[in-house]
Scaffold this motif. Structure first.
Motif, PDB file in Angstrom:
ATOM      1  N   GLY A  75       0.821  -1.204   0.000  1.00 11.97           N
ATOM      2  CA  GLY A  75       0.000   0.000   0.000  1.00 11.97           C
ATOM      3  C   GLY A  75       0.852   1.250   0.000  1.00 11.97           C
ATOM      4  N   ALA A  76       0.208   2.384   0.245  1.00 11.72           N
ATOM      5  CA  ALA A  76       0.916   3.661   0.282  1.00 11.72           C
ATOM      6  C   ALA A  76       1.814   3.715   1.517  1.00 11.72           C
ATOM      7  CB  ALA A  76      -0.088   4.801   0.307  1.00 11.72           C
ATOM      8  N   PRO A  77       2.926   4.457   1.435  1.00 14.33           N
ATOM      9  CA  PRO A  77       3.796   4.593   2.605  1.00 14.33           C
ATOM     10  C   PRO A  77       3.055   5.269   3.748  1.00 14.33           C
ATOM     11  CG  PRO A  77       4.417   6.146   0.871  1.00 14.33           C
ATOM     12  CD  PRO A  77       3.432   5.205   0.275  1.00 14.33           C
ATOM     13  N   SER A  78       3.472   4.984   4.972  1.00 15.27           N
ATOM     14  CA  SER A  78       2.807   5.550   6.141  1.00 15.27           C
ATOM     15  C   SER A  78       3.016   7.059   6.198  1.00 15.27           C
ATOM     16  CB  SER A  78       3.360   4.909   7.420  1.00 15.27           C
ATOM     17  OG  SER A  78       4.710   5.300   7.618  1.00 15.27           O
ATOM     18  N   LYS A  79       2.126   7.716   6.930  1.00 15.95           N
ATOM     19  CA  LYS A  79       2.222   9.166   7.080  1.00 15.95           C
ATOM     20  C   LYS A  79       3.533   9.553   7.752  1.00 15.95           C
ATOM     21  CE  LYS A  79      -0.276  13.127   9.000  1.00 15.95           C
ATOM     22  NZ  LYS A  79      -1.480  13.565   9.772  1.00 15.95           N
ATOM     23  N   GLU A  80       3.942   8.754   8.740  1.00 13.72           N
ATOM     24  CA  GLU A  80       5.179   9.050   9.460  1.00 13.72           C
ATOM     25  C   GLU A  80       6.386   8.953   8.521  1.00 13.72           C
ATOM     26  OE1 GLU A  80       1.988   8.108  12.040  1.00 13.72           O
ATOM     27  OE2 GLU A  80       2.860   6.892  10.427  1.00 13.72           O
ATOM     28  N   ARG A  81       6.413   7.925   7.676  1.00  9.61           N
ATOM     29  CA  ARG A  81       7.542   7.767   6.754  1.00  9.61           C
ATOM     30  C   ARG A  81       7.567   8.896   5.730  1.00  9.61           C
ATOM     31  NH1 ARG A  81       8.914   3.763   1.979  1.00  9.61           N
ATOM     32  NH2 ARG A  81      11.162   4.035   1.940  1.00  9.61           N
ATOM     33  N   LEU A  82       6.400   9.277   5.242  1.00 10.10           N
ATOM     34  CA  LEU A  82       6.340  10.364   4.275  1.00 10.10           C
ATOM     35  C   LEU A  82       6.847  11.668   4.879  1.00 10.10           C
ATOM     36  CD1 LEU A  82       2.993   9.919   2.291  1.00 10.10           C
ATOM     37  CD2 LEU A  82       5.329   9.745   1.430  1.00 10.10           C
ATOM     38  N   GLN A  83       6.462  11.934   6.133  1.00  8.34           N
ATOM     39  CA  GLN A  83       6.913  13.157   6.790  1.00  8.34           C
ATOM     40  C   GLN A  83       8.433  13.178   6.939  1.00  8.34           C
ATOM     41  OE1 GLN A  83       4.638  13.149  10.443  1.00  8.34           O
ATOM     42  NE2 GLN A  83       2.966  14.364   9.556  1.00  8.34           N
ATOM     43  N   ALA A  84       8.997  12.018   7.299  1.00 15.38           N
ATOM     44  CA  ALA A  84      10.452  11.946   7.472  1.00 15.38           C
ATOM     45  C   ALA A  84      11.166  12.132   6.132  1.00 15.38           C
ATOM     46  CB  ALA A  84      10.833  10.601   8.093  1.00 15.38           C
ATOM     47  N   LEU A  85      10.671  11.477   5.085  1.00 14.76           N
ATOM     48  CA  LEU A  85      11.278  11.598   3.765  1.00 14.76           C
ATOM     49  C   LEU A  85      11.163  13.024   3.237  1.00 14.76           C
ATOM     50  CD1 LEU A  85      10.042   8.260   2.167  1.00 14.76           C
ATOM     51  CD2 LEU A  85      12.437   8.884   2.560  1.00 14.76           C
ATOM     52  N   ALA A  86       9.973  13.594   3.356  1.00 17.66           N
ATOM     53  CA  ALA A  86       9.766  14.950   2.846  1.00 17.66           C
ATOM     54  C   ALA A  86      10.637  15.961   3.582  1.00 17.66           C
ATOM     55  CB  ALA A  86       8.291  15.333   2.969  1.00 17.66           C
ATOM     56  N   GLY A  87      10.853  15.746   4.874  1.00 20.20           N
ATOM     57  CA  GLY A  87      11.724  16.643   5.623  1.00 20.20           C
ATOM     58  C   GLY A  87      13.147  16.620   5.092  1.00 20.20           C
ATOM     59  N   PHE A  88      13.651  15.417   4.831  1.00 21.69           N
ATOM     60  CA  PHE A  88      15.005  15.298   4.258  1.00 21.69           C
ATOM     61  C   PHE A  88      15.058  15.897   2.862  1.00 21.69           C
ATOM     62  CE2 PHE A  88      17.473  12.727   1.233  1.00 21.69           C
ATOM     63  CZ  PHE A  88      18.752  13.128   1.602  1.00 21.69           C
ATOM     64  N   GLN A  89      14.047  15.606   2.050  1.00 15.66           N
ATOM     65  CA  GLN A  89      14.030  16.102   0.674  1.00 15.66           C
ATOM     66  C   GLN A  89      14.021  17.629   0.635  1.00 15.66           C
ATOM     67  OE1 GLN A  89      10.488  14.007  -0.197  1.00 15.66           O
ATOM     68  NE2 GLN A  89      11.516  12.059  -0.633  1.00 15.66           N
ATOM     69  N   GLN A  90      13.230  18.228   1.505  1.00 16.62           N
ATOM     70  CA  GLN A  90      13.169  19.689   1.530  1.00 16.62           C
ATOM     71  C   GLN A  90      14.497  20.297   1.977  1.00 16.62           C
ATOM     72  OE1 GLN A  90      10.038  21.318   3.900  1.00 16.62           O
ATOM     73  NE2 GLN A  90      10.585  23.432   3.472  1.00 16.62           N
ATOM     74  N   ARG A  91      15.124  19.675   2.984  1.00 15.83           N
ATOM     75  CA  ARG A  91      16.425  20.179   3.435  1.00 15.83           C
ATOM     76  C   ARG A  91      17.461  20.074   2.313  1.00 15.83           C
ATOM     77  NH1 ARG A  91      14.968  17.185   7.938  1.00 15.83           N
ATOM     78  NH2 ARG A  91      16.460  15.525   7.440  1.00 15.83           N
ATOM     79  N   ALA A  92      17.435  18.953   1.587  1.00 11.74           N
ATOM     80  CA  ALA A  92      18.398  18.756   0.502  1.00 11.74           C
ATOM     81  C   ALA A  92      18.176  19.757  -0.620  1.00 11.74           C
ATOM     82  CB  ALA A  92      18.297  17.328  -0.025  1.00 11.74           C
ATOM     83  N   LEU A  93      16.902  20.007  -0.963  1.00 10.85           N
ATOM     84  CA  LEU A  93      16.607  20.941  -2.048  1.00 10.85           C
ATOM     85  C   LEU A  93      16.981  22.368  -1.651  1.00 10.85           C
ATOM     86  CD1 LEU A  93      15.527  21.631  -4.797  1.00 10.85           C
ATOM     87  CD2 LEU A  93      13.181  21.476  -3.899  1.00 10.85           C
TER      88      LEU A  93
END
Length: 466
Positions: A324-342
């Motif tokens: 299924g879709a990734p969990s909300k917690e995992r998405l938040q963690a990934l998006a946080g890293f992605q935003q910092r990197a960008l």
């Protein structure tokens, strides 16, 4: 035999929850990781069917020395795969002794379930859906050869070249030993979905890169001219890096960063095989790279393809059937890293153009990350309008999001992908006129194929030695 032993070891690791298929494949140190990954995924997908056939045939009772995971891999190759392409050593005559019984049990299972095709034996969650219709895209490595010579090579092997495709329908209609030139990318060949080229001599020699079309777009849209300095921020496994090097014609510099030592080692092997000489690899966190470091003062192009949920990967349904879709917690963690990197990437003083991409379908990792980064850049960067004819655009979550690109099996016959191209809205004072005078080209269509022959970089007329 090494291929099947490695596949059995990965299967055992997956079942004992030692890691994911992809992680265990990379950790195996098997040279051809893509071949191993494909074999393990297919064996895993048919796992229940293989267990039933092996049990009904009494294979493990008759052959005490044959371990269950190895038996599963070998029986997959015998009944459902391409035969013992890697050689099965002493196990081949053993399997051949049981071949008739195994085939009979597979046929009996089909009759019992009222189906005629092997795929119909799969549970619904394991059956290939739209992802199985995605063609096999093959990028010609222009550091070693050109499209004309590769096309001629395949024609000599009995393939039928159908010319440049004009629509997605042309790609959907591909069957058998037919292939096309992609309508957008002049170095991208398109074969039917089931085509396996992992053992092809041109692939083994680094003349071909097996790379999904959507994955080819980031380097194409970054479009660095030869001589440029480029950062590939999260570089492994290296397909996009090799594409950047081809666009640069090995002239200039690519600074490639990745924290995973094993993936970086595999990437180094890939780059060596494909003839890349302009890349400097570093086992380093991109977030720890200082934009003020003098080594990067001329970097005007950055490709950022960070870790993501992988929810758009067509192979994910093979690794995780019914996932299924990734969990909300995992998405938040990934998006946080992605935003910092960008945001970090946008602080490099000479940066003119950046491509942000993910193989995710989730808004949190895509439009939301780009929106927040643009807001923090305070007007210094803007979204560049690219590929106006591309049918699948970004979600309308903020003004300008339509400039982003999305891809999916349904709309573009590719894996799921997201791409945003950011360009500087003003020339920074630290960049000289000479450094910014090279014109930038945003590709909107593939150039017409020229009727010419390659010179030194010709495809081999006989299988190369590896």
């Amino acid at each position: 035999m090494a291929l099947y032993a490695a596949a059995a070891a990965v299967l055992a690791g997956v079942e004992s929850r030692q890691g994911s298929i992809k992680g265990l494949v990379y950790a195996s140190r098997f040279q051809n990781v893509k071949q191993l990954y494909a074999l393990v995924c297919e064996t895993q997908r048919y796992s229940a069917v293989l267990d039933a056939v092996i049990a009904s045939a009494g294979l493990l009772r008759a052959e005490k020395k044959l371990r269950p995971h190895l038996a599963k891999v070998l029986v997959y190759e015998l009944l459902l795969g391409r035969g013992f392409r890697g050689g099965a050593g002493r196990w081949k005559p053993l399997l051949n002794r049981h071949q008739a019984r195994l085939k009979a049990e597979l046929a009996r299972l089909k009759v019992h379930r009222g189906v005629s095709r092997n795929e119909d034996l799969l549970e619904v969650g394991c059956r290939p859906g739209l992802a199985s219709q995605v063609p096999r895209f093959v990028r010609v490595n222009t550091l070693k050869t050109c499209s004309d010579n590769v096309i001629d090579y395949f024609k000599r092997q009995g393939f039928s070249y159908q010319g440049r495709a004009s629509s997605l329908e042309d790609l959907r209609a591909l069957k058998g030993k037919c292939f096309l030139l992609d309508p957008l990318l002049s170095e991208l060949l398109v074969f039917p979905a089931q085509t396996d080229l992992h053992d092809h001599p041109l692939y083994l020699a680094g003349h071909l890169i097996l790379q999904d079309k959507a994955s080819c777009l980031p380097a194409l849209l970054l479009d660095p001219p030869p001589g440029s300095h480029v950062i590939d921020a999260c570089a492994a496994p290296g397909n996009k890096t090799s594409h950047l090097a081809a666009l640069l014609k090995n002239q200039g510099k690519i600074f490639a960063f990745d924290l995973d030592a094993k993936r970086l080692a595999s990437m180094a092997t890939l780059l060596a095989r494909t003839g890349v000489s302009c890349c400097q690899l570093a086992e380093e966190d991109f977030l720890a790279v200082s934009p003020s470091d003098q080594r990067y003062r001329q970097v005007q192009y950055i490709l950022l393809d960070p870790s993501c949920s992988g929810s758009g990967m067509v192979t994910r349904q093979l690794e995780e059937p019914g996932a299924g879709a990734p969990s909300k917690e995992r998405l938040q963690a990934l998006a946080g890293f992605q935003q910092r990197a960008l945001c970090h990437a946008l602080t490099f003083p000479s940066l003119q153009r950046l491509v942000y991409s993910t193989c995710s379908l989730c808004q949190e990792e895509n439009e939301d990350v780009v929106r927040d980064a643009l807001q923090q850049s305070a007007g210094t960067f803007r979204l560049a309008p690219v590929l106006p004819s591309w049918p699948h655009r970004g979600l309308s979550t903020f003004p300008g999001a339509e400039h982003c690109l999305r891809a999916s099996p349904e709309t573009t016959l590719t894996g799921g992908f997201f791409i945003a191209v950011l360009e500087r809205a003003e020339v920074p004072s630290s960049v000289s006129q000479a450094e910014t005078s090279a014109p930038e080209h945003i590709p909107s269509a593939a150039p017409k194929r020229k009727k010419r022959r390659c010179k030194a970089a010709a495809a081999p007329s006989a299988p190369p030695r590896t």
